[in-house]
Scaffold this motif. Structure first.
Motif, short mmCIF file in Angstrom:
data_model
loop_
_atom_site.label_atom_id
_atom_site.label_comp_id
_atom_site.label_asym_id
_atom_site.label_seq_id
_atom_site.Cartn_x
_atom_site.Cartn_y
_atom_site.Cartn_z
N PRO B 304 21.58 45.50 -29.62
CA PRO B 304 21.23 46.14 -30.99
C PRO B 304 20.31 45.05 -31.58
N VAL B 305 19.30 45.26 -32.13
CA VAL B 305 18.41 44.18 -32.91
C VAL B 305 18.03 44.36 -34.24
N LEU B 306 18.27 43.51 -35.14
CA LEU B 306 17.99 43.60 -36.53
C LEU B 306 16.66 42.67 -36.73
N ASN B 307 15.71 43.03 -37.41
CA ASN B 307 14.43 42.46 -37.60
C ASN B 307 14.23 42.34 -38.90
N VAL B 308 14.55 41.13 -39.49
CA VAL B 308 14.39 40.76 -41.06
C VAL B 308 13.13 40.04 -41.10
N TYR B 309 12.31 40.81 -41.89
CA TYR B 309 11.21 39.95 -42.40
C TYR B 309 10.58 39.68 -43.61
N ALA B 310 9.69 38.96 -44.27
CA ALA B 310 9.36 38.72 -45.44
C ALA B 310 8.21 39.85 -45.88
N GLU B 311 8.16 40.35 -46.60
CA GLU B 311 6.86 41.09 -47.23
C GLU B 311 5.84 40.50 -47.49
N ARG B 312 5.83 39.07 -48.24
CA ARG B 312 4.89 38.31 -48.54
C ARG B 312 4.72 37.11 -47.68
N HIS B 314 2.93 34.67 -45.69
CA HIS B 314 1.68 34.47 -44.89
C HIS B 314 1.56 33.52 -43.83
N LEU B 315 2.62 33.17 -43.63
CA LEU B 315 2.64 32.30 -42.31
C LEU B 315 2.96 33.04 -41.05
N VAL B 316 4.03 33.93 -41.08
CA VAL B 316 4.21 34.80 -39.95
C VAL B 316 4.07 36.31 -40.75
N PRO B 317 2.90 36.78 -40.62
CA PRO B 317 2.55 38.05 -41.24
C PRO B 317 3.58 38.98 -40.73
N PRO B 318 3.97 40.17 -41.50
CA PRO B 318 4.91 41.31 -41.04
C PRO B 318 4.26 42.12 -40.03
N PRO B 319 3.07 42.05 -39.72
CA PRO B 319 2.86 42.97 -38.39
C PRO B 319 2.96 42.17 -37.16
N SER B 320 2.98 40.79 -37.17
CA SER B 320 3.36 39.98 -35.98
C SER B 320 4.84 40.17 -35.74
N THR B 321 5.74 40.28 -36.72
CA THR B 321 7.07 40.37 -36.71
C THR B 321 7.61 41.91 -36.26
N GLY B 325 9.36 46.23 -32.55
CA GLY B 325 9.81 47.57 -32.42
C GLY B 325 8.99 48.51 -31.43
N LYS B 326 7.86 47.91 -30.97
CA LYS B 326 7.04 48.60 -30.01
C LYS B 326 7.39 48.54 -28.76
N TYR B 327 7.93 47.14 -28.64
CA TYR B 327 8.11 46.70 -27.19
C TYR B 327 9.57 46.64 -26.65
N GLY B 329 13.41 47.39 -25.43
CA GLY B 329 13.90 48.35 -24.57
C GLY B 329 14.74 49.46 -25.49
N ASN B 330 15.89 49.11 -26.08
CA ASN B 330 16.79 49.82 -26.79
C ASN B 330 16.26 50.15 -28.37
N LYS B 331 15.35 51.24 -28.27
CA LYS B 331 14.79 51.61 -29.40
C LYS B 331 15.78 52.19 -30.61
N LYS B 332 16.78 52.74 -30.10
CA LYS B 332 17.97 53.49 -30.79
C LYS B 332 18.47 52.44 -31.63
N ASP B 333 18.80 51.18 -31.18
CA ASP B 333 19.54 50.30 -31.82
C ASP B 333 18.81 49.10 -32.54
N TYR B 334 17.66 49.70 -32.80
CA TYR B 334 16.58 48.54 -33.49
C TYR B 334 16.33 49.05 -34.90
N GLN B 335 16.55 48.16 -35.85
CA GLN B 335 16.42 48.23 -37.15
C GLN B 335 15.87 47.00 -37.91
N GLU B 336 14.88 47.52 -38.93
CA GLU B 336 14.17 46.42 -39.64
C GLU B 336 14.60 46.34 -41.02
N LEU B 337 14.51 45.17 -41.64
CA LEU B 337 15.10 44.98 -43.08
C LEU B 337 13.78 44.05 -43.77
#
Lengths: 368, 367
Positions: B304-312, B314-321, B325-327, B329-337
């Motif tokens: 299981p993966v939880l991917n927490v990112y900051a909406e604002r 500017h250093l690591v832009p959200p699209p990079s983070t 989810g696209k790559y 393996g286990n998409k079922k247990d992938y969450q973003e916050l």
């Protein structure tokens, strides 16, 4: 009251405010416990940083660094304000008359930008004067090497830069073995073809020193281009700030505090510079600057290593080679330890299995 | 008809200048009494669990009774380019403390200050050797086969690589502001977003590493400051005049300064590998990244993966983070916050203090 009069009044208000701030500047520093008069200090900011350093008793503490930034704040505020005030002074008469104010302002900013872009060359001395160039070049070397470089500097100051290498005017040539080589080549000794490889070595050594000079020149050019581009970004920021003020004037709104004006200028500048930083042109200029800086550093090191080699002092390249070997050996040790760890339970298990198998065999052997 | 847009009354301006003076004078008095140790960062009580070469692994003392501690320990993988203290900046702004209060058994890596002799350390060493060793030791100590991994920024990228190489050792992977796709860094109309990556790409990294050996922290700091040069180099200090006479606020400001400017150098080869493989070639998502002689395949992320990112951010832009989810393996247990804050604010911001650790802790306990 017309805008010119109002601008003059505002400039006077600002000028008085600056005097008020500056008059207390050194007073703050003089209040520092245990420190003498700051007059001898080259830069009052340094004095104040030192004061905080003395108090906190720690080198490069956050308080000390912060003090430098805090005491630099009024200076930056005044520089920014002065630039905007000047820009306003130039633009406002046309703005009040409802005419295009941009051309006058752009002319002022162009002149300012040119001055800014000349700074690196001024700071490093003119490249046309070799003695000055070499002086400025040597100032960038570490203090430890200064005595050695002084000899080279002395030699180059005497005339042609090659003298340092050919005749050993300052002694460095002899240290490096150049003197001997060039004596062979025409300074009295017989020069045979069999000596050619040595001459090539000498030429290589000379080349390393001359590459530093090339690198300094390249660095100057790269710095100038960078300053010019950065200055262009700041000039655009000033123009946009004046444009922002023009829009406020149209809406009948007013700026009432120098700090608010400064914040507006900083915010506009950041946005403007960010646009500039993202352009391929800026990125190329930045790449050239960093490349020139690195090339200069590497060229300097290679030249120094010529001296160190001659004096049988270990060089950075040699130490780095040793570090690389140590790194590789460490990796091998880690891999061996890991393999050993992984193998240990297996062999124990294998041993156990073997013993169990023997035991089984023993039990299976029919009693005869 | 336009009106003159300034109203600088001499009395008001004089008063403003007098205020600046009085603030600076008061600030001097505050700074006079401050010692470096007063500006303490990374102060949550801890033991050194394990130390090797330049790095240490801290084990934090629990803040809740033993029976409330979650049985699976969590190790925080920190970046090489900043100090670990960002996760424990001040007592009331501490991700670590918040995790401890949630009953998480926290370990954190302090990669330390690499020396000249460490210049040949590369990402391979950090991921396949150091991180592996750390995970093994913590798992062994806990008597478990798998533990939880929590990544911070570049430390998250390394944790992702590790998890893809050793899915059998990672129970859950939680990431914060972690760059994954290094070519998804631009947001139209926001030129400061992703500027760090853009500038990093344009620099000749080979020349830089050859010249410096280890890449100095100041070089990296300049890159961070370039995203808002006037605000971060001058405006911030001009604004700080207002807190100079408030000791607690001043110390907190200095804590951030200490962390920002007290960062370590980055080992030269690690920096070279990170820039060439991750930033330039985008090898992590292209499936061409090799570490320790093995291919790093994000499809191997089966935990299981939880991917927490900051909406604002500017250093690591959200699209990079969120590209992860696209790559994965286990998409079922992938969450973003997503969190409404910036890159650093996710660890030090007031509101995120109440969101990040409680959410991650809850998620860890559920998986």
């Amino acid at each position: 009251m017309d805008w010119t009069q109002q601008t003059n009044d505002m400039m006077k208000t600002w000028s008085d405010a600056q005097k008020q701030l500056w008059s207390n500047w050194l007073g703050w520093g003089q209040g520092a416990a245990g420190l003498g008069q700051p007059a001898a200090m080259f830069d009052p900011t340094q004095f104040l940083r030192m004061a905080v350093d003395t108090w906190s008793g720690s080198k490069d503490s956050p308080a000390q660094r912060f003090a430098g930034n805090i005491f630099g704040t009024p200076d930056m505020m005044m520089r920014s304000m002065n630039l905007i005030m000047k820009a306003w002074q130039v633009a406002s008469p046309k703005m009040e008359a409802g005419k295009a104010w941009q051309p006058d302002l752009q002319a002022l900013l162009k002149q300012w930008q040119e001055e800014i872009s000349e700074l690196p060359k001024r700071a490093m001395a003119g490249s046309s004067d070799f003695a000055q160039l070499s002086k400025s070049m040597f100032e960038r070397w570490s203090p430890m090497t200064a005595p050695w470089l002084a000899m080279l500097n002395q030699a180059t100051a005497a005339g042609h830069p090659g003298e340092a290498f050919m005749t050993g005017t300052g002694g460095l040539g002899r240290i490096l073995g150049f003197g001997e080589a060039f004596q062979m080549m025409g300074g009295g000794g017989e020069f045979g073809l069999s000596e050619m490889p040595r001459a090539t070595v000498m030429r290589e050594k000379m080349g390393k020193f001359l590459r530093v000079i090339d690198a300094v020149k390249d660095l100057q050019d790269a710095q100038q281009a960078y300053h010019k581009k950065l200055g262009g970004g700041i000039a655009t920021s000033v123009e946009r700030t004046i444009d922002h003020l023009a829009k406020l004037a149209e809406k009948g709104e007013k700026v009432t505090s120098p700090r608010d004006l400064m914040r507006t200028f900083f915010s506009i500048s950041d946005k403007t510079l960010n646009e500039s930083f993202n352009t391929p042109e800026f990125l190329e200029i930045q790449e050239k600057l960093t490349h020139a800086l690195m090339t200069h550093k590497i060229a300097q090191r290679e030249a120094l290593e010529v001296i160190y080699n001659q004096l049988e002092i270990p060089t950075r390249s040699e130490i780095d080679e040793a570090y690389r070997d140590i790194h590789e050996l460490k990796k091998e040790v880690r891999a061996l330890r890991k393999a050993l760890k992984e193998a240990a339970p297996k062999s124990v298990a294998a041993k156990g299995k073997k013993a169990a198998s023997k035991e089984l065999e023993a039990t299976e052997v029919p009693a005869s | 008809m336009s009106k003159f847009p300034f109203e600088f009354r001499p009395d008001d301006v004089a008063r403003e200048m007098a205020q600046i003076e009085s603030k600076i004078s008061a600030g001097l008095a505050q700074l006079t009494s401050l010692k470096d140790e007063d500006v303490d960062i990374g102060s949550t009580p801890k033991d050194v669990f394990y130390a090797r070469e330049t790095f240490q692994v801290y084990h934090y003392k629990p803040l809740v009774p033993q029976d409330q501690i979650h049985h699976v320990p969590m190790v925080i993988s920190t970046p090489l380019i900043n100090g670990y203290e960002v996760a424990d900046l001040q007592p009331d702004r501490s991700l670590v403390r918040n995790f401890l209060n949630e009953g998480i058994d926290v370990y954190m890596i302090n990669w330390g200050y690499p020396k000249r002799c460490d210049r040949y350390n590369n990402i391979d060493d950090y991921v396949t050797d150091y991180l592996d060793d750390i995970v093994d030791n913590i798992a062994e100590n806990a008597g478990l086969d798998k533990i939880n991994l929590f990544g911070i920024c570049m430390g998250g990228t390394m944790a992702t690589c590790y998890s893809a190489l050793h899915p059998e050792k990672v129970r859950n992977l939680a990431l914060t502001v972690t760059p994954i796709d290094f070519h998804q860094t631009k947001i139209p109309g926001q030129p400061h977003v992703g500027l760090l990556f853009e500038m990093g790409r344009s620099v000749d990294v080979d020349a830089m590493v050859n010249a410096f050996g280890n890449v100095p922290a100041d070089v990296l700091n300049v890159s961070f400051l370039m995203a808002s040069p006037f605000t971060l180099m001058f405006g911030k200090y001009a604004d700080s005049l207002d807190i100079l006479d408030n000791k607690e606020a001043l110390i907190n400001f200095l804590r951030m300064e200490k962390w920002l400017f007290g960062g370590p150098e980055v080992p030269g080869e690690a920096y070279r590998q990170f820039v060439t493989q991750f930033l330039n070639k985008n090898a992590l998502v292209n499936g061409t990244l090799m570490l320790g002689g093995r291919k790093v395949d994000l499809a191997n992320l089966s935990m299981p993966v939880l991917n927490v990112y900051a909406e604002r951010d500017h250093l690591v832009p959200p699209p990079s983070t969120v590209a992860l989810g696209k790559y994965i393996g286990n998409k079922k247990d992938y969450q973003e916050l997503p969190i409404k804050t910036g890159h650093i604010g996710i660890y030090t911001g007031g509101a995120p203090q109440k969101i990040v650790a409680p959410s991650v802790a809850k998620w860890l306990k559920e998986h």
